[in-house]
Every structure is written in C-alpha cells, then in structure tokens.
Scaffold this motif. Structure first.
Motif, PDB file in Angstrom:
ATOM      1  N   LEU A  41      20.739 -60.201  -7.608  1.00  0.00           N
ATOM      2  CA  LEU A  41      19.937 -59.705  -6.490  1.00  0.00           C
ATOM      3  C   LEU A  41      20.307 -58.285  -6.076  1.00  0.00           C
ATOM      4  O   LEU A  41      19.458 -57.552  -5.565  1.00  0.00           O
ATOM      5  CB  LEU A  41      20.097 -60.645  -5.283  1.00  0.00           C
ATOM      6  CG  LEU A  41      19.686 -62.101  -5.520  1.00  0.00           C
ATOM      7  CD1 LEU A  41      19.798 -62.898  -4.226  1.00  0.00           C
ATOM      8  CD2 LEU A  41      18.256 -62.176  -6.066  1.00  0.00           C
ATOM      9  N   VAL A  42      21.568 -57.890  -6.302  1.00  0.00           N
ATOM     10  CA  VAL A  42      21.949 -56.533  -5.905  1.00  0.00           C
ATOM     11  C   VAL A  42      21.207 -55.504  -6.760  1.00  0.00           C
ATOM     12  O   VAL A  42      20.655 -54.521  -6.240  1.00  0.00           O
ATOM     13  CB  VAL A  42      23.479 -56.325  -5.999  1.00  0.00           C
ATOM     14  CG1 VAL A  42      23.847 -54.888  -5.677  1.00  0.00           C
ATOM     15  CG2 VAL A  42      24.210 -57.279  -5.056  1.00  0.00           C
ATOM     16  N   ALA A  43      21.165 -55.746  -8.076  1.00  0.00           N
ATOM     17  CA  ALA A  43      20.446 -54.828  -8.964  1.00  0.00           C
ATOM     18  C   ALA A  43      18.959 -54.769  -8.563  1.00  0.00           C
ATOM     19  O   ALA A  43      18.355 -53.688  -8.522  1.00  0.00           O
ATOM     20  CB  ALA A  43      20.580 -55.280 -10.415  1.00  0.00           C
ATOM     21  N   MET A  46      18.599 -52.849  -5.297  1.00  0.00           N
ATOM     22  CA  MET A  46      18.805 -51.410  -5.523  1.00  0.00           C
ATOM     23  C   MET A  46      17.504 -50.770  -5.997  1.00  0.00           C
ATOM     24  O   MET A  46      17.096 -49.714  -5.522  1.00  0.00           O
ATOM     25  CB  MET A  46      19.895 -51.176  -6.576  1.00  0.00           C
ATOM     26  CG  MET A  46      21.314 -51.426  -6.090  1.00  0.00           C
ATOM     27  SD  MET A  46      22.505 -51.381  -7.469  1.00  0.00           S
ATOM     28  CE  MET A  46      22.721 -49.600  -7.709  1.00  0.00           C
ATOM     29  N   ASP A 126      24.427 -59.895   3.290  1.00  0.00           N
ATOM     30  CA  ASP A 126      25.494 -59.580   2.329  1.00  0.00           C
ATOM     31  C   ASP A 126      24.955 -58.703   1.193  1.00  0.00           C
ATOM     32  O   ASP A 126      25.551 -57.682   0.834  1.00  0.00           O
ATOM     33  CB  ASP A 126      26.163 -60.860   1.794  1.00  0.00           C
ATOM     34  CG  ASP A 126      25.170 -61.885   1.252  1.00  0.00           C
ATOM     35  OD1 ASP A 126      23.942 -61.664   1.367  1.00  0.00           O
ATOM     36  OD2 ASP A 126      25.620 -62.909   0.708  1.00  0.00           O
ATOM     37  N   VAL A 127      23.780 -59.078   0.679  1.00  0.00           N
ATOM     38  CA  VAL A 127      23.178 -58.284  -0.394  1.00  0.00           C
ATOM     39  C   VAL A 127      22.808 -56.890   0.115  1.00  0.00           C
ATOM     40  O   VAL A 127      22.975 -55.896  -0.607  1.00  0.00           O
ATOM     41  CB  VAL A 127      21.944 -59.006  -0.984  1.00  0.00           C
ATOM     42  CG1 VAL A 127      21.175 -58.093  -1.928  1.00  0.00           C
ATOM     43  CG2 VAL A 127      22.381 -60.275  -1.713  1.00  0.00           C
ATOM     44  N   VAL A 129      24.319 -55.049   2.412  1.00  0.00           N
ATOM     45  CA  VAL A 129      25.526 -54.214   2.470  1.00  0.00           C
ATOM     46  C   VAL A 129      25.968 -53.820   1.056  1.00  0.00           C
ATOM     47  O   VAL A 129      26.240 -52.647   0.772  1.00  0.00           O
ATOM     48  CB  VAL A 129      26.682 -54.954   3.190  1.00  0.00           C
ATOM     49  CG1 VAL A 129      27.985 -54.189   3.024  1.00  0.00           C
ATOM     50  CG2 VAL A 129      26.365 -55.135   4.661  1.00  0.00           C
ATOM     51  N   LEU A 130      26.007 -54.800   0.149  1.00  0.00           N
ATOM     52  CA  LEU A 130      26.461 -54.511  -1.218  1.00  0.00           C
ATOM     53  C   LEU A 130      25.507 -53.547  -1.931  1.00  0.00           C
ATOM     54  O   LEU A 130      25.932 -52.704  -2.722  1.00  0.00           O
ATOM     55  CB  LEU A 130      26.619 -55.810  -2.015  1.00  0.00           C
ATOM     56  CG  LEU A 130      27.731 -56.757  -1.526  1.00  0.00           C
ATOM     57  CD1 LEU A 130      27.707 -58.073  -2.290  1.00  0.00           C
ATOM     58  CD2 LEU A 130      29.099 -56.102  -1.648  1.00  0.00           C
ATOM     59  N   ALA A 132      23.770 -51.146  -0.523  1.00  0.00           N
ATOM     60  CA  ALA A 132      24.031 -49.794  -0.025  1.00  0.00           C
ATOM     61  C   ALA A 132      25.288 -49.213  -0.686  1.00  0.00           C
ATOM     62  O   ALA A 132      25.296 -48.052  -1.115  1.00  0.00           O
ATOM     63  CB  ALA A 132      24.192 -49.815   1.497  1.00  0.00           C
ATOM     64  N   ILE A 133      26.330 -50.029  -0.801  1.00  0.00           N
ATOM     65  CA  ILE A 133      27.573 -49.567  -1.433  1.00  0.00           C
ATOM     66  C   ILE A 133      27.322 -49.209  -2.905  1.00  0.00           C
ATOM     67  O   ILE A 133      27.790 -48.186  -3.402  1.00  0.00           O
ATOM     68  CB  ILE A 133      28.658 -50.676  -1.359  1.00  0.00           C
ATOM     69  CG1 ILE A 133      28.994 -51.018   0.089  1.00  0.00           C
ATOM     70  CG2 ILE A 133      29.905 -50.273  -2.139  1.00  0.00           C
ATOM     71  CD1 ILE A 133      29.788 -49.988   0.814  1.00  0.00           C
ATOM     72  N   ALA A 134      26.570 -50.065  -3.586  1.00  0.00           N
ATOM     73  CA  ALA A 134      26.303 -49.824  -5.010  1.00  0.00           C
ATOM     74  C   ALA A 134      25.450 -48.568  -5.198  1.00  0.00           C
ATOM     75  O   ALA A 134      25.678 -47.789  -6.135  1.00  0.00           O
ATOM     76  CB  ALA A 134      25.625 -51.045  -5.628  1.00  0.00           C
ATOM     77  N   LEU A 136      25.326 -45.964  -3.219  1.00  0.00           N
ATOM     78  CA  LEU A 136      26.185 -44.824  -2.908  1.00  0.00           C
ATOM     79  C   LEU A 136      27.079 -44.485  -4.110  1.00  0.00           C
ATOM     80  O   LEU A 136      27.202 -43.324  -4.503  1.00  0.00           O
ATOM     81  CB  LEU A 136      27.058 -45.220  -1.719  1.00  0.00           C
ATOM     82  CG  LEU A 136      27.480 -44.141  -0.766  1.00  0.00           C
ATOM     83  CD1 LEU A 136      26.277 -43.638   0.009  1.00  0.00           C
ATOM     84  CD2 LEU A 136      28.506 -44.689   0.216  1.00  0.00           C
ATOM     85  N   SER A 137      27.700 -45.502  -4.688  1.00  0.00           N
ATOM     86  CA  SER A 137      28.578 -45.287  -5.840  1.00  0.00           C
ATOM     87  C   SER A 137      27.792 -44.734  -7.019  1.00  0.00           C
ATOM     88  O   SER A 137      28.256 -43.834  -7.724  1.00  0.00           O
ATOM     89  CB  SER A 137      29.234 -46.595  -6.278  1.00  0.00           C
ATOM     90  OG  SER A 137      29.872 -47.192  -5.200  1.00  0.00           O
ATOM     91  N   PHE A 140      27.187 -41.017  -6.607  1.00  0.00           N
ATOM     92  CA  PHE A 140      28.354 -40.193  -6.961  1.00  0.00           C
ATOM     93  C   PHE A 140      28.548 -40.141  -8.473  1.00  0.00           C
ATOM     94  O   PHE A 140      28.867 -39.091  -9.033  1.00  0.00           O
ATOM     95  CB  PHE A 140      29.620 -40.739  -6.279  1.00  0.00           C
ATOM     96  CG  PHE A 140      29.738 -40.341  -4.834  1.00  0.00           C
ATOM     97  CD1 PHE A 140      30.052 -39.030  -4.495  1.00  0.00           C
ATOM     98  CD2 PHE A 140      29.538 -41.256  -3.814  1.00  0.00           C
ATOM     99  CE1 PHE A 140      30.165 -38.648  -3.153  1.00  0.00           C
ATOM    100  CE2 PHE A 140      29.648 -40.877  -2.474  1.00  0.00           C
ATOM    101  CZ  PHE A 140      29.959 -39.579  -2.148  1.00  0.00           C
ATOM    102  N   GLY A 141      28.345 -41.285  -9.127  1.00  0.00           N
ATOM    103  CA  GLY A 141      28.488 -41.326 -10.578  1.00  0.00           C
ATOM    104  C   GLY A 141      27.473 -40.423 -11.270  1.00  0.00           C
ATOM    105  O   GLY A 141      27.808 -39.705 -12.219  1.00  0.00           O
TER     106      GLY A 141
END
Lengths: 309, 309
Positions: A41-43, A46, A126-127, A129-130, A132-134, A136-137, A140-141
């Motif tokens: 679900l995070v992918a 995103m 939960d998804v 928050v994760l 947003a973190i993913a 953001l990372s 940067f990558g």
C-alpha cells in the motif's frame, strides 16, 4: 492580462507547456514504479498521491526557469531539460508528501484532496505517515543521483532540499500555521508564516535552477526575489480561493485562521496580490528579458485571480 | 563470553568506548542546536528524542568499524574519526525519527520510551510527525555536507541513506510489521521483516564505513555479511527482551505479534541468536583480524543475552 497574449503565441505556448508537463508526468511515473504487489500500500499511495491529476506548477516552473537561462540549441539544452525534470520530480514528491501530512487528523484533518478521499482515509494513518517518509527519501535519492551533473552540485542541491524541508523551512511553516494560526496575528507574522509555507519551496526551486544552469552570480538574488514575491502572491491567491466556491480544495478549511483575508478583507488582498505579481514580473524581466516563457506561465497561473479582481 | 576479556583490556576498552560516545553526544548537540525560543517545540522535540540517554549503539558501531579499517597514527585517522562521527549522528537522527513515528497511536501506540513519555504524548501528534520529518531532513543535510570528503562519496552516502529509509527499507519493514505482524508468519517471512526493520540500517552503516574508509572491494560483502547477521541477532535479542522484566522498553508490546519467539520458543531463539552472533564474529575476524575493538563491542552488546542463555 490574458488579453495581451495573442492567440498564435498562446497556442505555441500551450504546446510547450503540454510538452513540459508530459515529460514531468512520464518521469514521475518512472521514478515511482508500480510495485506489482497489490498489498504494497505504501508504493500505491506514493504513486496515487504524487501522480494525482494536478497542475504540476512547481516542476513546470523549475523546468521553464532553467530552460530560460540556457540558450536554445546550445549543446547542453537537452541535458538541462532532463536534469530540471528530475529536480522538478523531486520537488513534486516533497510537495505531495507535505500535502499527505497536512491532511492528517493531527494537522488540518481534511477528508478530501482534489475531490478524492485523502491518503489517511483511504489507506490508514500509518500508511499516510510512511508514504510521506518514503516520498521524502525518494526525493533526496533522486537529487543525489541526477546524471551528468557534477557531484559537488548534487551535494549542494541535497543541502538546499534539506534546508527547505527541515526545521527552518516547511516544517517550521506548518508548525507555526498549526499552533499560531488560531490566535490573532499581525501582518508581519502572517507574511513570515506564508513565506515558510510556500515561499521557501519556491526559493529552493529557483536556487536549484541557478545551481544547474550555471547562471551568473548576480542573477541569484533576482531569482530569489522572484521566488519571494511569487510565494506571497500564491499564498494570497490560495487564501482567496479558500473562500471561493469553485475551488478544488476542501472549502473553508482556513475558517478561524488568521490570514491576510481575515485581516484586510478580500479587496485589499487582491490589490496586494497584484503588487506582488508585478514585482515578481519585474524580477523575471531583469533575468529573462521581456516576453519570456516563464513570465507567460506566471500570467497563466494567476489569470483566474486577475479576472476575479 | 565476557569471561574471556581480561580486566586491563576491558578498562582500556571502556575508556575508548567512553571517548567515542562523548564525541558522538557532543556532535549531536552541535548539529541539533537549542532554538532559544521555548515555543519552538519541534526544535525541542528533535533534541529530546535524539539526545535522550541511550547506548548510541549504531553510531558507536559506525565509528569503531571505520577506525578499525584505518591504521592507527595514519595521517587521515583524525579525519576518518570526524567523518564517522558525523555519519553516526545522521544515522542516530534517522533512528530517533523512526522511534518517534513507531510510538505514534497509528503505529505501536506506545506511552513510554526509555521510561519517559513518548514525543506525541508530550508535544502532540502534529509535533511528533514534524519532528520526524525535520530529523530526517537534517540527517540528509549532514551527510551531504561532511567536510574533507569527496563530493562523489557524499552523493553515494546520500543514496545509501535514501534507500535505507525508503520504501525498500525501514518504511517497508515498519509497514510489513504493522500489517502482517498480527497474522501467522513463517520463519522466512519473519526473517525478511526483521532484516528490513533492523538489518537494513546496520547494512547502511557498514556500507558507509566502507565508502569513507577506502577499504578494499572484497571487504564490502564481508561487512554486509556482518551487518545481516548482526541485524538478525539483534532483532532476536529485542524480541527476547520484550518478554523480560528488566527491559527499558514498553514491555509486552509485541504480544500477539508473530515473532521467532512465538514461533520457536525462547530456548531455540537463544540458540539461533548465538549462531548469528558467531557468524557475525567470523565476518569481523575476516576483515579486522582477531581481537578487534569492534568485536569487543559486539560481545558487550550481547553480554546480557549470553548470560541469560
């Protein structure tokens, strides 16, 4: 303002804008691949939050501003386009991450974003928050690995992005807005929060443009002036839209917040918006000359505001 | 195991460990300055969550692993120490951010962390989310600007960090643990989630060590082996501690989660932990030779687990 632009130019302009948007959409989709696993679900979140239909204002601005600094046909104009598109995608991911978080129950508690259920409602907090973190990372990558760009420049771009997001940038803007928005603020305080919430990201975009295009040292502050004026104008435009029925954002979510509109009333804010726009255009003329594509884009963004004014 | 270490060596070792920890604490405090404005809760929460008393296991590991690859007295040994401390601080910020988020109501919903109220309970959920974002951004900024390090290396370090945090790393581990932890998992699935939750960050630490120390190409996979074995051992140690009364974490928060302890029982997990530790030590011997400081540190981390076993 739209009346000044003749139809032929406008159609060439629309075509160019379409090209830039298509390049950004395609690259975003490459950089945020489908996972192939429907349980991931995070992918999914995103992709959905970043690729949701939108104007892509920030990346378009970045690409047009960078291309405007490089002469057409110059050997490196394709490289600059590719690098600007990658940077624009990173900025769009940061922007999408900030919207996902802003909508959460502990922030603005919004149910809809562009007419669709917000990420936390659809996938869970939960998804959200994760995601947003993913994002953001990932941003940067992407910036750290832009190809054919000097490593020194890439580290400078990462630094710009880190400062833009961090506790002196977007994070601080969001915090001030959440915690201080409900109390009565004076004009200076509102301007400061507005700048942190939107101006900082525009400032980062223009600094990135300056870094990759190899523009002259004296153009850097002019690009920053443009970003500041644009940020103030845009936040006013956004506050005005919040009161406007045909907006695509959750209406009235700023009710009770201390904004320029609640302080000065709509008419005065529209006049101030016009002043900021005019200063932004002046800064653009000093860098890009008359009739630049980016100035045309600026007029397009604010056309509606001007017509309503 | 502790019995092998004679008192003199142990006291020199304790002194060295104390030096490394002090250098890390001092640098963390510099990198996360007090804001001077007591209303700036994000700055406060960034400091409190990162500087809370702790073992600093990850940064200590990073510094010892890097110093072990550089001969004592070599001209660049001071530079390596400084760079490793900076990288260690970035890793500690990432770790602190992940704990702040893990404790939130939408994740593990923990009230206590190391005996203190969790960040969202003390400052609010909005501040908790913004603190994590700000810490993450700060970590990327620190890595991008480490001094006296080739820009190419810095971009590689940023890339390592982005992959470590992102949707293939810590984010994915946390998601799998939250969403799949409650259903019955087989050993392979548990090992995969354990690796994503802790092994990936150890893997990143060892890759960072390899990148800054200019170690040989053939040492890279050995350092990665060590990180993988350490990650598995550490997650088992953590699961065992969750059942143990003198743990400093919220007890029993894994109740109902599918872990190696629930699958195999404590005794078998202790035996497996010992096997992973032994493989980790073997990998260290191949890189650092016998009796390295980092091997001593590994024994210290797991002393308690061994004594209980």
């Amino acid at each position: 303002m739209a009346g000044n632009v003749d139809t032929t130019i406008k159609s060439g302009f629309a075509g160019r804008l379409g090209d830039v948007r298509a390049a950004i959409e395609a690259r975003l989709s490459e950089l945020l691949p489908e996972s192939g696993n429907e349980r991931d679900l995070v992918a999914l979140a995103m992709r959905e939050s970043t690729l949701a239909p939108g104007k892509r204002m920030r990346p378009v601005l970045l690409v047009l501003a960078a291309e405007g600094l490089v002469e057409d046909g110059r050997e490196n104009s394709r490289t600059i386009r590719r690098q600007a598109v990658d940077l624009g995608c990173a900025v769009e991911m940061i922007h999408a991450a900030s919207l996902v978080l802003d909508d959460m129950p502990c922030m603005d508690n919004a149910a809809l974003r562009r007419g669709q259920p917000t990420v936390h409602l659809k996938f869970g907090e939960d998804v959200a928050v994760l995601t947003a973190i993913a994002l953001l990372s990932r941003a940067f990558g992407v910036v750290a690995t832009i190809s054919d760009l000097a490593a020194t420049t890439r580290t400078e771009l990462v630094e710009v992005l880190a400062n833009t997001v961090g506790m002196q940038g977007l994070v601080r803007g969001q915090f001030q807005d959440l915690r201080d928005g409900q109390r009565s603020r004076n004009a200076d305080e509102i301007a400061l929060t507005n700048n942190l919430k939107t101006g900082v990201l525009f400032g980062a975009i223009m600094d990135m443009v300056w870094l990759i295009s190899g523009a002259r040292e004296d153009q850097r502050p002019l690009l920053q002036n443009f970003a500041m004026e644009l940020g103030q104008a845009f936040q006013m435009y956004d506050d005005l839209r919040d009161r406007c029925a045909d907006s695509d954002k959750d209406q009235g979510k700023d009710d009770g917040k201390s904004t320029f509109v609640s302080l000065y009333g709509e008419d005065k804010v529209k006049r101030q918006l016009a002043l900021h726009l005019s200063s932004a255009e002046q800064a653009l003329r000093e860098v890009y000359g008359d009739d630049s594509t980016i100035a045309g884009y600026l007029r397009l963004i604010f056309e509606k505001a001007a017509l309503n004014g």
